[in-house]
Design a protein around this motif. Structure first.
Motif, PDB file in Angstrom:
ATOM      1  N   VAL A  55       0.860  -1.188   0.000  1.00  0.00           N
ATOM      2  CA  VAL A  55       0.000   0.000   0.000  1.00  0.00           C
ATOM      3  C   VAL A  55       0.895   1.236   0.000  1.00  0.00           C
ATOM      4  N   SER A  56       0.289   2.405  -0.049  1.00  0.00           N
ATOM      5  CA  SER A  56       1.042   3.653   0.047  1.00  0.00           C
ATOM      6  C   SER A  56       0.168   4.730   0.645  1.00  0.00           C
ATOM      7  N   ILE A  57       0.841   5.797   1.101  1.00  0.00           N
ATOM      8  CA  ILE A  57       0.154   6.989   1.587  1.00  0.00           C
ATOM      9  C   ILE A  57       0.852   8.203   0.982  1.00  0.00           C
ATOM     10  N   PRO A  58       0.163   9.330   0.862  1.00  0.00           N
ATOM     11  CA  PRO A  58       0.831  10.531   0.374  1.00  0.00           C
ATOM     12  C   PRO A  58       1.986  10.932   1.300  1.00  0.00           C
ATOM     13  N   LEU A  59       3.040  11.472   0.723  1.00  0.00           N
ATOM     14  CA  LEU A  59       4.167  11.925   1.528  1.00  0.00           C
ATOM     15  C   LEU A  59       3.723  12.951   2.564  1.00  0.00           C
ATOM     16  N   SER A  60       2.762  13.794   2.216  1.00  0.00           N
ATOM     17  CA  SER A  60       2.286  14.804   3.163  1.00  0.00           C
ATOM     18  C   SER A  60       1.738  14.161   4.431  1.00  0.00           C
ATOM     19  N   LYS A  61       1.078  13.015   4.319  1.00  0.00           N
ATOM     20  CA  LYS A  61       0.591  12.297   5.500  1.00  0.00           C
ATOM     21  C   LYS A  61       1.745  11.581   6.195  1.00  0.00           C
ATOM     22  N   THR A  92       9.465   2.968   0.514  1.00  0.00           N
ATOM     23  CA  THR A  92       9.994   3.539  -0.722  1.00  0.00           C
ATOM     24  C   THR A  92       9.305   4.854  -1.032  1.00  0.00           C
ATOM     25  N   VAL A  93      10.074   5.916  -1.181  1.00  0.00           N
ATOM     26  CA  VAL A  93       9.534   7.205  -1.617  1.00  0.00           C
ATOM     27  C   VAL A  93       9.496   7.206  -3.137  1.00  0.00           C
ATOM     28  N   GLN A  94       8.345   7.551  -3.706  1.00  0.00           N
ATOM     29  CA  GLN A  94       8.198   7.482  -5.160  1.00  0.00           C
ATOM     30  C   GLN A  94       7.211   8.538  -5.645  1.00  0.00           C
ATOM     31  N   ASP A  95       7.155   8.679  -6.954  1.00  0.00           N
ATOM     32  CA  ASP A  95       6.340   9.753  -7.546  1.00  0.00           C
ATOM     33  C   ASP A  95       4.931   9.303  -7.899  1.00  0.00           C
ATOM     34  N   ARG A  96       4.500   8.164  -7.422  1.00  0.00           N
ATOM     35  CA  ARG A  96       3.172   7.642  -7.722  1.00  0.00           C
ATOM     36  C   ARG A  96       2.742   6.727  -6.571  1.00  0.00           C
ATOM     37  N   PRO A  97       1.444   6.469  -6.443  1.00  0.00           N
ATOM     38  CA  PRO A  97       1.012   5.501  -5.437  1.00  0.00           C
ATOM     39  C   PRO A  97       1.545   4.104  -5.752  1.00  0.00           C
ATOM     40  N   SER A  98       1.514   3.248  -4.761  1.00  0.00           N
ATOM     41  CA  SER A  98       1.921   1.863  -4.961  1.00  0.00           C
ATOM     42  C   SER A  98       1.071   1.219  -6.051  1.00  0.00           C
ATOM     43  N   ASP A  99       1.711   0.377  -6.854  1.00  0.00           N
ATOM     44  CA  ASP A  99       0.951  -0.362  -7.863  1.00  0.00           C
ATOM     45  C   ASP A  99       0.566  -1.756  -7.376  1.00  0.00           C
ATOM     46  N   ALA A 100       0.776  -2.038  -6.076  1.00  0.00           N
ATOM     47  CA  ALA A 100       0.344  -3.307  -5.495  1.00  0.00           C
ATOM     48  C   ALA A 100      -1.172  -3.407  -5.554  1.00  0.00           C
ATOM     49  N   LYS A 142      -6.079  -1.604  -6.789  1.00  0.00           N
ATOM     50  CA  LYS A 142      -7.313  -2.225  -7.247  1.00  0.00           C
ATOM     51  C   LYS A 142      -8.283  -2.592  -6.134  1.00  0.00           C
ATOM     52  N   ASP A 143      -7.863  -2.487  -4.895  1.00  0.00           N
ATOM     53  CA  ASP A 143      -8.736  -2.877  -3.783  1.00  0.00           C
ATOM     54  C   ASP A 143      -8.897  -1.681  -2.847  1.00  0.00           C
ATOM     55  N   TYR A 144      -9.729  -1.839  -1.849  1.00  0.00           N
ATOM     56  CA  TYR A 144      -9.975  -0.790  -0.854  1.00  0.00           C
ATOM     57  C   TYR A 144     -10.351   0.530  -1.509  1.00  0.00           C
ATOM     58  N   LYS A 145     -11.337   0.439  -2.374  1.00  0.00           N
ATOM     59  CA  LYS A 145     -11.905   1.614  -3.026  1.00  0.00           C
ATOM     60  C   LYS A 145     -13.407   1.636  -2.751  1.00  0.00           C
ATOM     61  N   LEU A 146     -13.947   2.834  -2.600  1.00  0.00           N
ATOM     62  CA  LEU A 146     -15.380   2.981  -2.382  1.00  0.00           C
ATOM     63  C   LEU A 146     -16.059   3.201  -3.725  1.00  0.00           C
ATOM     64  N   PHE A 147     -16.935   2.268  -4.077  1.00  0.00           N
ATOM     65  CA  PHE A 147     -17.623   2.320  -5.365  1.00  0.00           C
ATOM     66  C   PHE A 147     -19.064   2.787  -5.192  1.00  0.00           C
ATOM     67  N   PRO A 148     -19.676   3.312  -6.262  1.00  0.00           N
ATOM     68  CA  PRO A 148     -21.069   3.771  -6.171  1.00  0.00           C
ATOM     69  C   PRO A 148     -22.033   2.602  -6.019  1.00  0.00           C
ATOM     70  N   PRO A 149     -23.260   2.894  -5.560  1.00  0.00           N
ATOM     71  CA  PRO A 149     -24.194   1.809  -5.228  1.00  0.00           C
ATOM     72  C   PRO A 149     -24.721   1.031  -6.422  1.00  0.00           C
ATOM     73  N   ASP A 150     -24.605   1.589  -7.630  1.00  0.00           N
ATOM     74  CA  ASP A 150     -25.108   0.855  -8.791  1.00  0.00           C
ATOM     75  C   ASP A 150     -24.117  -0.179  -9.302  1.00  0.00           C
ATOM     76  N   MET A 151     -22.901  -0.184  -8.776  1.00  0.00           N
ATOM     77  CA  MET A 151     -21.862  -1.074  -9.285  1.00  0.00           C
ATOM     78  C   MET A 151     -21.943  -2.434  -8.604  1.00  0.00           C
ATOM     79  N   ARG A 152     -21.604  -3.483  -9.363  1.00  0.00           N
ATOM     80  CA  ARG A 152     -21.567  -4.844  -8.876  1.00  0.00           C
ATOM     81  C   ARG A 152     -20.220  -5.451  -9.262  1.00  0.00           C
ATOM     82  N   PRO A 153     -19.861  -6.606  -8.690  1.00  0.00           N
ATOM     83  CA  PRO A 153     -18.556  -7.190  -9.026  1.00  0.00           C
ATOM     84  C   PRO A 153     -18.317  -7.370 -10.515  1.00  0.00           C
ATOM     85  N   ASP A 154     -19.376  -7.711 -11.255  1.00  0.00           N
ATOM     86  CA  ASP A 154     -19.181  -7.952 -12.695  1.00  0.00           C
ATOM     87  C   ASP A 154     -19.159  -6.670 -13.514  1.00  0.00           C
TER      88      ASP A 154
END
Length: 362
Positions: free
Chosen positions: A158-164, A209-217, A222-234
């Motif tokens: 995972v990653s967090i912004p450098l500011s945090k 690791t300090v880097q210029d982008r969020p982790s690509d793990a 791809k995980d731990y994202k809040l999706f809208p209520p109309d979305m389903r796994p498929d």
């Protein structure tokens, strides 16, 4: 694993491989500082077998990268202590599951705890490595556990912004409640990011690791994202979800337990309330499903902006069935939605509607 499963009788186990478990709510409410044995356990893979000689590397966009073990970090950097909630983004997922199916473990309201963490300030560690400063940078963490993902087995990251990351309360931690971390809680080193979802506080730390982008793990990209209520796994569309960092104001009833048979009259009700970096300023409790409210007493708080609050109230319950519920308010005047339907999402994240408990008085 003997240490972990030797204590599993104290926990409500949702899965053993990987191991995921939470404490009963009455036991969680018994102590303002959560003992390690009662802090929820969230694993994405097997617990790695690490010893005290395990080393963590610090590098990336840094002039003087280095590596160290826990003892070396403790000797090199002044220890810092912070009291902070640790809470899973899926805490109270069971409430959303009651609305319609969701993915993930059916956490009740115990995927949360409050501890005093000890470690080196991450900011001090990054400065020692000659970390490059600037907007738009991120600090990525790779752990030593291997998680199963749709793309195959891969190390947790995972990653967090450098500011945090530069906040003085963000830690590379080696102790919880004055004791070395136990294996299930990240021994020998973990990250602690107060105010953020537990996923941003990875255990069994392997690299920083300090880097210029969020982790690509997988867990970051791809995980731990809040999706809208109309979305389903498929129909999952990553572009329509946002990354979960800060947690919403939330609360729960720990006593009495769901289904409790109580004596009619004055009934003691108690629980926890928490907000991300803001004080909980009011807690309301209802004995009739939210038609009428009683203001609860917020018990003494330790002053940390990252701590939770315990609350208590006495409700006059006549004979019959009752739906108890609770809602908290933070210092910004934000409160909780009434129903889990209001924030339902197919991953069951950020469940923070009024917590409801049905009881019978006689």
């Amino acid at each position: 694993m003997l240490h972990l499963f030797g204590k599993s009788d104290d926990l409500i186990v949702h899965g053993r491989a990987p191991f995921n478990a939470e404490p009963p709510l009455d036991r969680l409410r018994a102590s303002f500082i959560t003992p390690q044995a009662l802090l929820y356990v969230r694993c994405h893979g097997d617990i790695p077998a690490l010893d005290a000689t395990h080393r963590v590397s610090v590098g990336g966009l840094a002039a003087t990268p280095f590596d160290a073990d826990a003892a070396e970090l403790a000797a090199r950097f002044a220890p810092h202590r912070v009291r902070s909630v640790m809470q899973c983004a899926g805490n109270r997922r069971a409430d959303m599951r009651a609305v319609r199916p969701v993915s993930g473990d059916p956490w009740a309201a115990g995927a949360i705890g409050h501890a005093e963490w000890t470690g080196a300030r991450l900011a001090d560690v990054l400065r020692a490595a000659g970390c490059r400063d600037g907007d738009g940078l991120h600090v990525a963490f790779e752990s030593r556990d291997v998680a199963e993902t749709p793309d195959g087995p891969a190390r947790f990251g995972v990653s967090i912004p450098l500011s945090k990351a530069m906040h003085p309360d963000v830690l590379v931690a080696w102790a919880m409640d004055g004791e070395p971390l136990t294996p299930e809680h990240g021994f020998p080193l973990r990250i602690v990011v107060p105010g953020y979802a537990g996923v941003r506080s990875p255990k069994w730390l392997g690299s920083i690791t300090v880097q210029d982008r969020p982790s690509d793990a997988f867990q970051q990209a791809k995980d731990y994202k809040l999706f809208p209520p109309d979305m389903r796994p498929d129909t999952e569309d990553l572009s329509r979800g946002f990354t979960i960092d800060e947690m919403p104001v939330n609360s729960a009833i720990c006593v009495p337990a769901p289904g409790a048979a109580l004596a009619a009259g004055g009934v003691a009700v108690g629980g926890w309330a928490a907000a991300s970096g803001r004080a909980v300023v009011r807690v309301d409790v209802s004995g009739d499903g939210g038609r009428n409210w009683t203001q609860a007493e917020i018990e003494e708080h330790d002053g940390s902006p990252w701590s939770w609050s315990f609350w208590r109230a006495t409700l006059d319950l006549p004979a019959g069935e009752h739906e108890l519920c609770v809602r908290a308010w933070d210092a910004a005047g934000q409160t909780q939605p009434a129903l889990p339907d209001d924030t339902w999402n197919f991953k069951g994240y950020l469940s923070a509607a009024w917590h409801r408990v049905r009881v019978t008085a006689a």
